[in-house]
Write a protein that holds these residues in place. Structure first.
Motif, mmCIF file in Angstrom:
data_model
loop_
_atom_site.group_PDB
_atom_site.id
_atom_site.type_symbol
_atom_site.label_atom_id
_atom_site.label_comp_id
_atom_site.label_asym_id
_atom_site.label_seq_id
_atom_site.Cartn_x
_atom_site.Cartn_y
_atom_site.Cartn_z
ATOM 1 N N GLN A 1 -6.079 5.706 5.240
ATOM 2 C CA GLN A 1 -5.146 4.450 5.402
ATOM 3 C C GLN A 1 -4.637 4.306 6.912
ATOM 4 O OE1 GLN A 1 -3.111 6.155 1.499
ATOM 5 N NE2 GLN A 1 -2.335 4.035 1.915
ATOM 6 N N PRO B 1 -2.032 1.299 8.397
ATOM 7 C CA PRO B 1 -1.179 0.117 8.297
ATOM 8 C C PRO B 1 -1.254 -0.836 9.613
ATOM 9 C CG PRO B 1 0.327 2.064 8.546
ATOM 10 C CD PRO B 1 -0.812 2.603 8.226
ATOM 11 N N TYR C 1 0.582 -1.210 0.086
ATOM 12 C CA TYR C 1 -0.028 -0.003 0.100
ATOM 13 C C TYR C 1 0.774 1.238 -0.069
ATOM 14 C CZ TYR C 1 -3.805 -2.862 0.974
ATOM 15 O OH TYR C 1 -5.080 -3.908 0.846
ATOM 16 N N LYS D 1 -6.384 -1.999 6.030
ATOM 17 C CA LYS D 1 -5.595 -1.176 5.444
ATOM 18 C C LYS D 1 -5.984 0.106 4.953
ATOM 19 C CE LYS D 1 -2.492 -4.489 6.450
ATOM 20 N NZ LYS D 1 -1.778 -4.457 7.829
#
Length: 218
Positions: free
Chosen positions: A200, A202, A85, A207
């Motif tokens: 977003q 992580p 990503y 995600k």
């Protein structure tokens, strides 16, 4: 695997369809004058994609969660750990242009970006990220109509598409076009404005959290 799970549309009433690789259909009944009259029914279908495990642990204290039971899906642990990503980003103008090109192909009028609808989309994406799940309900119990109304947008029509786990807007758009409920929202003839957001995180399993809100004001 990625999850494009829900679509909801609000006009004189709200309706939603099962979408993507797993389905959790929801029907809303409400009006432009009052969202407090909304009634909700849910039906769970077999899931072959993300979001099929509603028993997975949440990231927040359950007592703080006002989303109706069964109205959301949580990701299997590690399901997207092999995806990159690092380049994931959202260009709202490009997203608008892609949606408008698709609408033009179907003979429909374009939509323009609207700050209030973008605010509603951002609020929902942030909430989904916070709880690491996919749903049309917020953790405060809100539905799409509630969130649009809170921004001050006086909607005659509003619709919401949600996706989680996609690396790019092209990927989430592809999923929306391929699923009946999402596609119906993209091609609402009366839609005139839109807001879109990406959040977003992580640290989450999903995600990426995408929300598109389409609308038409009074």
């Amino acid at each position: 695997m990625v999850r494009v799970a829900f679509a909801a549309v609000v006009a004189a009433s709200l309706s939603a369809c099962s979408l993507g690789t797993a389905s959790l259909p929801m029907d809303f009944a409400g009006s432009s004058s009052s969202s407090s009259t909304a009634s909700i029914s849910t039906k769970k279908a077999p899931s072959s994609g993300l979001g099929g495990d509603t028993s997975a642990p949440r990231t927040q204290v359950a007592s703080l969660d006002k989303a109706p039971k069964g109205s959301f899906e949580l990701p299997p642990k590690g399901a997207l750990s092999d995806r990159d990503y690092s380049a994931t980003a959202l260009d709202p103008e490009r997203a608008r242009d892609i949606i408008n090109q698709y609408r033009a192909e179907k003979g429909l009028k374009p939509v323009k970006l609207n700050a209030a609808l973008t605010e509603a989309a951002k609020a929902h994406s942030r909430d989904l990220s916070k709880w690491d799940r996919i749903s049309h309900y917020g953790s405060d119990g809100s539905n799409p109509w509630d969130r649009v109304k809170r921004t001050g947008y006086k909607a005659r029509l509003a619709a919401e598409n949600v996706g989680t786990g996609q690396i790019s807007f092209d990927e989430v758009m592809k999923g929306w076009k391929e699923s009946a409920g999402h596609n119906k929202n993209l091609l609402l003839p009366d839609a005139r404005e839109m807001g879109i957001a990406l959040v977003q995180d992580p640290k989450t399993e999903f995600k990426s959290f995408w929300t598109l809100v389409l609308g038409t004001s009074m």
